[in-house]
Motif scaffolding. Structure first.
Motif, PDB file in Angstrom:
ATOM      1  N   VAL A   7       0.888  -1.210  -0.061  1.00 56.68           N
ATOM      2  CA  VAL A   7       0.063   0.004  -0.131  1.00 56.68           C
ATOM      3  C   VAL A   7       0.747   1.205   0.027  1.00 56.68           C
ATOM      4  CG1 VAL A   7      -1.866   1.362   1.234  1.00 56.68           C
ATOM      5  CG2 VAL A   7      -2.021  -1.241   1.117  1.00 56.68           C
ATOM      6  N   ALA A   8       0.685   2.044  -0.995  1.00 54.93           N
ATOM      7  CA  ALA A   8       1.451   3.511  -1.146  1.00 54.93           C
ATOM      8  C   ALA A   8       0.379   4.495  -0.404  1.00 54.93           C
ATOM      9  CB  ALA A   8       1.731   4.048  -2.315  1.00 54.93           C
ATOM     10  N   GLY A   9       0.752   5.567   0.260  1.00 57.93           N
ATOM     11  CA  GLY A   9      -0.270   6.397   0.971  1.00 57.93           C
ATOM     12  C   GLY A   9      -0.884   5.834   2.196  1.00 57.93           C
ATOM     13  N   ALA A  10      -0.308   4.828   2.834  1.00 59.40           N
ATOM     14  CA  ALA A  10      -0.921   4.168   3.878  1.00 59.40           C
ATOM     15  C   ALA A  10      -0.729   4.967   5.360  1.00 59.40           C
ATOM     16  CB  ALA A  10       0.035   2.828   4.390  1.00 59.40           C
ATOM     17  N   THR A  11       0.023   5.996   5.131  1.00 63.76           N
ATOM     18  CA  THR A  11      -0.118   6.814   6.417  1.00 63.76           C
ATOM     19  C   THR A  11      -1.280   8.000   6.543  1.00 63.76           C
ATOM     20  OG1 THR A  11       1.513   8.580   5.206  1.00 63.76           O
ATOM     21  CG2 THR A  11       2.442   6.830   6.909  1.00 63.76           C
ATOM     22  N   GLY A  12      -1.956   7.942   5.156  1.00 67.21           N
ATOM     23  CA  GLY A  12      -3.222   8.861   5.208  1.00 67.21           C
ATOM     24  C   GLY A  12      -4.264   8.162   5.751  1.00 67.21           C
ATOM     25  N   ASN A  13      -5.329   8.565   6.057  1.00 67.50           N
ATOM     26  CA  ASN A  13      -6.716   8.111   6.741  1.00 67.50           C
ATOM     27  C   ASN A  13      -7.241   6.890   5.969  1.00 67.50           C
ATOM     28  OD1 ASN A  13      -8.637   7.686   8.354  1.00 67.50           O
ATOM     29  ND2 ASN A  13      -9.876   9.499   7.911  1.00 67.50           N
ATOM     30  N   LEU A  14      -7.322   7.042   4.654  1.00 64.52           N
ATOM     31  CA  LEU A  14      -7.821   6.011   3.743  1.00 64.52           C
ATOM     32  C   LEU A  14      -6.899   4.917   3.866  1.00 64.52           C
ATOM     33  CD1 LEU A  14      -9.893   4.595   1.963  1.00 64.52           C
ATOM     34  CD2 LEU A  14      -9.027   5.924   0.122  1.00 64.52           C
ATOM     35  N   GLY A  15      -5.522   5.314   3.350  1.00 67.98           N
ATOM     36  CA  GLY A  15      -4.481   4.229   3.376  1.00 67.98           C
ATOM     37  C   GLY A  15      -4.498   3.335   4.691  1.00 67.98           C
ATOM     38  N   HIS A  16      -4.476   3.978   5.786  1.00 63.03           N
ATOM     39  CA  HIS A  16      -4.218   3.323   7.020  1.00 63.03           C
ATOM     40  C   HIS A  16      -5.449   2.329   7.168  1.00 63.03           C
ATOM     41  CE1 HIS A  16      -4.381   2.666  11.497  1.00 63.03           C
ATOM     42  NE2 HIS A  16      -3.066   3.090  11.529  1.00 63.03           N
ATOM     43  N   LYS A  17      -6.950   2.671   7.026  1.00 67.94           N
ATOM     44  CA  LYS A  17      -7.822   1.856   6.931  1.00 67.94           C
ATOM     45  C   LYS A  17      -7.846   0.530   6.050  1.00 67.94           C
ATOM     46  CE  LYS A  17     -11.179   5.551   8.475  1.00 67.94           C
ATOM     47  NZ  LYS A  17     -11.603   5.000   9.667  1.00 67.94           N
ATOM     48  N   ILE A  18      -7.505   0.614   5.110  1.00 68.37           N
ATOM     49  CA  ILE A  18      -7.079  -0.122   3.811  1.00 68.37           C
ATOM     50  C   ILE A  18      -6.150  -1.091   4.497  1.00 68.37           C
ATOM     51  CG2 ILE A  18      -6.327  -0.844   1.514  1.00 68.37           C
ATOM     52  CD1 ILE A  18      -7.371   1.823   0.444  1.00 68.37           C
ATOM     53  N   CYS A  19      -5.128  -0.759   5.033  1.00 72.90           N
ATOM     54  CA  CYS A  19      -4.125  -1.795   5.665  1.00 72.90           C
ATOM     55  C   CYS A  19      -4.821  -2.305   6.719  1.00 72.90           C
ATOM     56  CB  CYS A  19      -3.096  -0.941   6.266  1.00 72.90           C
ATOM     57  SG  CYS A  19      -1.722  -0.170   5.104  1.00 72.90           S
ATOM     58  N   ARG A  20      -5.657  -1.937   7.607  1.00 77.58           N
ATOM     59  CA  ARG A  20      -6.369  -2.373   8.617  1.00 77.58           C
ATOM     60  C   ARG A  20      -7.416  -3.670   8.020  1.00 77.58           C
ATOM     61  NH1 ARG A  20     -11.037   1.133  10.764  1.00 77.58           N
ATOM     62  NH2 ARG A  20     -11.836   0.361   9.047  1.00 77.58           N
TER      63      ARG A  20
END
Length: 300
Positions: A7-20
């Protein structure tokens, strides 16, 4: 064997939720972040179980190394041309070099394919990247979620709780607008990232709701009858945006300049999703409009 997703952009709100969501579905998740990223943001990802890899986004070899053995690259990046076009191209080129079979671009917005180029600056950037992406030997899936439902909480013309008003343009009082919560978007994206057979374009919406329906849901939630009114014709709205943009050249360097926010609003009343892919994954549940409106209107 666990699928590996990056995931690129994982520190953003959406990216973090995608990782979760990916972790919850049993994937092995890696996040590529810029060198010297805020340690608190990376620590939050590590706590989820994500492997965080700091890279120079101009170093294709470093990105390709991080992409080795990955089944899909998910981009949740946000920005202007230097990010949506240039950095995404670098990530895509590195993914192709590493033999990654699938790529999900940062197309988390209204389906811009049916819109006229030039009407939305940020959509045009995504359109430019799409042309490049489709020229590469990699399978792509774009996820169009309409507008994030959170904007309903921001006192925009569509729903202004402070002023107790609901507004629309043109003859669109019954026009259904596409809204998807960030949590629903993330859960759907995780499913698509793990689905080798996902199609090219996917339209989703937690709920589709017209200004009149918003008025009814607000009344159901609060008992109050918000004022429903037309602001102008759509053509007048379009011309006012052109004028705003011409008078604010500094906004060309801002991601969400006021005229860009107006362009997003115009697009919501210009097109909507007609082929929802919500039913594609049985494990998902979707937030309904009344529940979402109740979640914040009743707190005011």
């Amino acid at each position: 064997m666990k699928k590996s997703i990056i995931v690129a952009g994982a520190t953003g709100n959406l990216g973090h939720k995608i990782c979760r969501e990916l972790i919850a579905k049993g994937a092995f998740v890696k996040a590529i972040v810029r060198n010297q990223t805020d340690p608190e943001k990376t620590a939050s990802l590590v706590k989820l179980g994500v492997e965080v890899i700091e890279v120079d986004f101009n170093n294709l070899e470093a990105i390709a190394m991080a992409c080795t053995g990955v089944a899909c690259v998910v981009s949740a990046l946000a920005g202007l041309s230097d990010v949506i076009i240039d950095i995404q191209k670098n990530i895509l080129d590195a993914a192709v070099k590493a033999g990654v079979p699938r790529f999900i671009p940062s197309d988390f917005c209204t389906n811009y394919n049916d819109l006229i180029p030039g009407e939305n600056r940020n959509f045009d950037l995504r359109r430019t990247f799409k042309t490049y992406l489709d020229s590469q030997r990699i399978q792509a899936s774009s996820i169009f979620n309409g507008a994030f439902a959170d904007i309903l909480t921001y006192n925009t013309p569509v729903l202004n709780v402070k002023d107790q008003s609901i507004a629309y343009w043109g003859d669109k009082a019954d026009w259904k607008l596409d809204f998807t919560t960030m949590d629903d978007t993330a859960a759907f994206t995780a499913e698509v990232a793990l689905d080798d057979d996902a199609p090219r374009d996917l339209q989703i919406a937690s709920f589709q709701i017209s200004p009149k329906m918003i008025q009814a849901d607000v009344k159901a939630a609060t008992g109050a009858e918000f004022n429903l009114r037309q602001l102008s014709t759509l053509d007048d709205f379009k011309q006012s945006i052109v004028k705003q943009r011409a008078e604010n050249p500094a906004g060309e360097k801002e991601l969400y300049a006021k005229w860009q926010q107006a362009q997003y609003m115009y697009s919501m009343f210009s097109t909507h999703h007609d082929q929802l892919a919500n039913g594609g994954y049985e494990s998902l549940t979707w937030t309904d409009g009344l529940s979402f409106i109740k979640s914040f209107v009743t707190r005011r």
